[in-house]
Design a protein around this motif. Structure first.
Motif, PDB file in Angstrom:
ATOM      1  N   ASN A  93      -4.078  24.148  -5.069  1.00 18.70           N
ATOM      2  CA  ASN A  93      -3.013  23.934  -6.066  1.00 18.70           C
ATOM      3  C   ASN A  93      -2.606  22.469  -6.099  1.00 18.70           C
ATOM      4  O   ASN A  93      -2.395  21.878  -7.150  1.00 18.70           O
ATOM      5  N   LYS A  94      -2.494  21.902  -4.905  1.00 18.26           N
ATOM      6  CA  LYS A  94      -2.075  20.501  -4.786  1.00 18.26           C
ATOM      7  C   LYS A  94      -3.158  19.585  -5.376  1.00 18.26           C
ATOM      8  O   LYS A  94      -2.860  18.598  -6.047  1.00 18.26           O
ATOM      9  N   TYR A  95      -4.410  19.945  -5.127  1.00 15.07           N
ATOM     10  CA  TYR A  95      -5.521  19.140  -5.643  1.00 15.07           C
ATOM     11  C   TYR A  95      -5.444  19.047  -7.164  1.00 15.07           C
ATOM     12  O   TYR A  95      -5.574  17.983  -7.755  1.00 15.07           O
ATOM     13  N   LEU A  96      -5.188  20.191  -7.796  1.00 13.98           N
ATOM     14  CA  LEU A  96      -5.086  20.198  -9.257  1.00 13.98           C
ATOM     15  C   LEU A  96      -3.875  19.400  -9.730  1.00 13.98           C
ATOM     16  O   LEU A  96      -3.989  18.568 -10.628  1.00 13.98           O
ATOM     17  N   SER A  97      -2.699  19.653  -9.124  1.00 19.45           N
ATOM     18  CA  SER A  97      -1.499  18.958  -9.607  1.00 19.45           C
ATOM     19  C   SER A  97      -1.608  17.455  -9.332  1.00 19.45           C
ATOM     20  O   SER A  97      -1.150  16.640 -10.126  1.00 19.45           O
ATOM     21  N   TRP A  98      -2.265  17.102  -8.236  1.00 20.54           N
ATOM     22  CA  TRP A  98      -2.446  15.684  -7.912  1.00 20.54           C
ATOM     23  C   TRP A  98      -3.315  15.010  -8.976  1.00 20.54           C
ATOM     24  O   TRP A  98      -3.001  13.939  -9.481  1.00 20.54           O
ATOM     25  N   ASN A  99      -4.407  15.683  -9.334  1.00 17.20           N
ATOM     26  CA  ASN A  99      -5.291  15.133 -10.374  1.00 17.20           C
ATOM     27  C   ASN A  99      -4.580  15.015 -11.719  1.00 17.20           C
ATOM     28  O   ASN A  99      -4.741  14.031 -12.433  1.00 17.20           O
ATOM     29  N   MET A 100      -3.789  16.055 -12.040  1.00 22.63           N
ATOM     30  CA  MET A 100      -3.047  16.024 -13.312  1.00 22.63           C
ATOM     31  C   MET A 100      -2.070  14.860 -13.325  1.00 22.63           C
ATOM     32  O   MET A 100      -1.916  14.167 -14.325  1.00 22.63           O
ATOM     33  N   ALA A 101      -1.386  14.651 -12.190  1.00 23.00           N
ATOM     34  CA  ALA A 101      -0.396  13.566 -12.117  1.00 23.00           C
ATOM     35  C   ALA A 101      -1.078  12.209 -12.310  1.00 23.00           C
ATOM     36  O   ALA A 101      -0.569  11.352 -13.032  1.00 23.00           O
ATOM     37  N   VAL A 102      -2.253  12.055 -11.696  1.00 22.48           N
ATOM     38  CA  VAL A 102      -2.987  10.785 -11.846  1.00 22.48           C
ATOM     39  C   VAL A 102      -3.330  10.567 -13.318  1.00 22.48           C
ATOM     40  O   VAL A 102      -3.096   9.498 -13.887  1.00 22.48           O
ATOM     41  N   LEU A 103      -3.839  11.635 -13.950  1.00 19.09           N
ATOM     42  CA  LEU A 103      -4.211  11.524 -15.375  1.00 19.09           C
ATOM     43  C   LEU A 103      -2.993  11.197 -16.242  1.00 19.09           C
ATOM     44  O   LEU A 103      -3.055  10.333 -17.115  1.00 19.09           O
ATOM     45  N   THR A 112       0.835  -1.205   0.000  1.00 17.46           N
ATOM     46  CA  THR A 112       0.000   0.000   0.000  1.00 17.46           C
ATOM     47  C   THR A 112       0.874   1.261   0.000  1.00 17.46           C
ATOM     48  O   THR A 112       1.962   1.266   0.542  1.00 17.46           O
ATOM     49  N   LYS A 113       0.350   2.299  -0.655  1.00 15.87           N
ATOM     50  CA  LYS A 113       1.006   3.618  -0.644  1.00 15.87           C
ATOM     51  C   LYS A 113      -0.054   4.614  -0.194  1.00 15.87           C
ATOM     52  O   LYS A 113      -1.197   4.529  -0.637  1.00 15.87           O
ATOM     53  N   TRP A 114       0.324   5.540   0.669  1.00 17.64           N
ATOM     54  CA  TRP A 114      -0.708   6.450   1.158  1.00 17.64           C
ATOM     55  C   TRP A 114      -0.315   7.914   0.969  1.00 17.64           C
ATOM     56  O   TRP A 114       0.856   8.244   0.822  1.00 17.64           O
ATOM     57  N   GLU A 115      -1.341   8.769   0.981  1.00 18.71           N
ATOM     58  CA  GLU A 115      -1.100  10.219   0.939  1.00 18.71           C
ATOM     59  C   GLU A 115      -2.055  10.904   1.901  1.00 18.71           C
ATOM     60  O   GLU A 115      -3.179  10.440   2.114  1.00 18.71           O
ATOM     61  N   ASP A 116      -1.597  12.023   2.465  1.00 18.14           N
ATOM     62  CA  ASP A 116      -2.435  12.785   3.393  1.00 18.14           C
ATOM     63  C   ASP A 116      -3.550  13.501   2.645  1.00 18.14           C
ATOM     64  O   ASP A 116      -3.286  14.255   1.710  1.00 18.14           O
ATOM     65  N   ILE A 117      -4.774  13.300   3.091  1.00 21.46           N
ATOM     66  CA  ILE A 117      -5.898  13.991   2.447  1.00 21.46           C
ATOM     67  C   ILE A 117      -5.818  15.497   2.722  1.00 21.46           C
ATOM     68  O   ILE A 117      -6.150  16.318   1.872  1.00 21.46           O
ATOM     69  N   SER A 118      -5.291  15.860   3.903  1.00 23.91           N
ATOM     70  CA  SER A 118      -5.207  17.293   4.234  1.00 23.91           C
ATOM     71  C   SER A 118      -4.259  18.027   3.274  1.00 23.91           C
ATOM     72  O   SER A 118      -4.382  19.238   3.092  1.00 23.91           O
ATOM     73  N   ASP A 119      -3.325  17.317   2.663  1.00 23.51           N
ATOM     74  CA  ASP A 119      -2.477  17.955   1.650  1.00 23.51           C
ATOM     75  C   ASP A 119      -3.228  18.092   0.338  1.00 23.51           C
ATOM     76  O   ASP A 119      -3.123  19.111  -0.350  1.00 23.51           O
ATOM     77  N   ILE A 120      -3.967  17.046  -0.007  1.00 19.30           N
ATOM     78  CA  ILE A 120      -4.631  17.036  -1.316  1.00 19.30           C
ATOM     79  C   ILE A 120      -5.728  18.093  -1.399  1.00 19.30           C
ATOM     80  O   ILE A 120      -6.040  18.569  -2.490  1.00 19.30           O
ATOM     81  N   ILE A 121      -6.289  18.508  -0.249  1.00 20.94           N
ATOM     82  CA  ILE A 121      -7.360  19.513  -0.338  1.00 20.94           C
ATOM     83  C   ILE A 121      -6.829  20.934  -0.545  1.00 20.94           C
ATOM     84  O   ILE A 121      -7.600  21.862  -0.715  1.00 20.94           O
ATOM     85  N   ILE A 122      -5.514  21.128  -0.539  1.00 22.25           N
ATOM     86  CA  ILE A 122      -4.979  22.457  -0.874  1.00 22.25           C
ATOM     87  C   ILE A 122      -5.205  22.650  -2.370  1.00 22.25           C
ATOM     88  O   ILE A 122      -4.788  21.809  -3.169  1.00 22.25           O
TER      89      ILE A 122
END
Ligand SMILES: [Zn+2]
Length: 316
Positions: free
Chosen positions: A255-265, A243-253
């Motif tokens: 700018n981070k939310y957008l870059s995170w989504n872009m990285a997934v895509l 398993t790999k995890w990430e903090d949700i409190s980071d993803i809700i920022i």
């Protein structure tokens, strides 16, 4: 817990080209409080970096003017308190600037000997004010002008704090919680979001077969850090998954939310990540539910327009 991280302001004694940032921050801060800046940090005299401020106090028979000298000490990077040896010859400096008030503008706390030294200064008729990190933060977060300054100088810590301040946006017909897979608590709740994670469950065998150049996610879950996560993780380990995890409190920022989504895509597009149907559906659920904390509320007019378009999201 402090909101603003003073380490975001560059260290004063390092020639980074940004070493005056703390003094510039002080200037903006006191301007916001209504002081007039007579001498800014760029015109510091005697090699010092003191600011000189003018305060106009309205009175019955006219305004009184008080000249303040501001001493800026940015010691957040060392974490040390401001000591009396950091503040030499205060009364000489006050006299040189013709000031009757002293302001300590500090990114840490003051030591007790310095506190006593300043008390003695008061007994000699000077006015003394101390703005330490906590007091600066309180002043900044109190009003919208202060928040603008905080946003400029503390971009990371301020945006993080700000995203917690808003109520979830009215994106869906009703609020959609993001439940911990184990204890079922709502992970988007402000009280526990700092402990909330999204966990990607990866097929180890698949990675091995692909020389670790590709990942296959067989599931995604959301959980509290600690006990809930370890129970769930254990379950997947037995199925030959990691398993790999990430903090949700980071993803809700935002700018981070957008870059995170872009990285997934991007990783999907480049064929680096493969998802099972189940994992992909969880991923979409996550993006949609978390967006309630990221995007702003829609206005009345927009809600009405959505109704007209009959496109209120129903794809959860
Ligand atoms: Zn839980």
């Amino acid at each position: 817990m402090p909101v603003l991280d003073f380490l975001e302001i560059a260290q004063a004694n390092k020639p980074t080209g940004k070493q005056d940032t703390f003094e510039l921050f002080a200037r903006d801060f006191f301007k916001m409080l209504g002081f007039e800046i007579l001498e800014g940090p760029d015109r510091g005299q005697d090699g010092g970096r003191d600011l000189i401020l003018l305060e106009k106090r309205p009175g019955i028979i006219g305004n009184t003017e008080v000249r303040w000298m501001v001493s800026c000490k940015h010691k957040a990077h060392s974490g040390k308190s401001v000591t009396d040896s950091d503040e030499q010859d205060i009364s000489d400096r006050l006299t040189a600037h013709n000031a009757s008030g002293f302001i300590g503008f500090y990114s840490t706390v003051i030591s007790s000997p310095l506190g006593r030294k300043l008390e003695a200064l008061k007994l000699r008729g000077y006015e003394v004010l101390i703005f330490d990190n906590e007091r600066i933060e309180t002043q900044l977060l109190e009003n919208s002008k202060g928040k603008d300054i905080a946003r400029r100088y503390f971009i990371k810590s301020f945006t993080k704090w700000e995203s917690f301040q808003n109520e979830p946006a009215n994106l869906f017909n009703e609020y959609e919680p993001l439940r911990c897979k184990y204890c079922e608590k709502d992970l988007l709740d402000r009280k526990i979001i700092d402990e909330s994670i999204i966990v990607f469950v990866e097929d180890i065998k698949f990675s091995e077969e692909n020389n670790y150049e590709k990942s296959k996610y067989v599931d995604i879950y959301f959980s509290c850090k600690g006990r809930c996560d370890s129970v769930l993780e254990h379950h997947y380990l037995q199925q030959n998954c990691i398993t790999k995890w990430e903090d949700i409190s980071d993803i809700i920022i935002p700018n981070k939310y957008l870059s995170w989504n872009m990285a997934v895509l991007n990783r999907v597009r480049d064929g680096e990540d493969v998802y099972t149907d189940e994992a992909f559906s969880k991923l979409k659920q996550f993006i949609l539910k978390v967006s309630q904390l990221v995007v702003k509320n829609r206005s009345e007019e927009q809600t009405e327009r959505l109704r007209q378009l009959a496109s209120i999201p129903s794809y959860l």
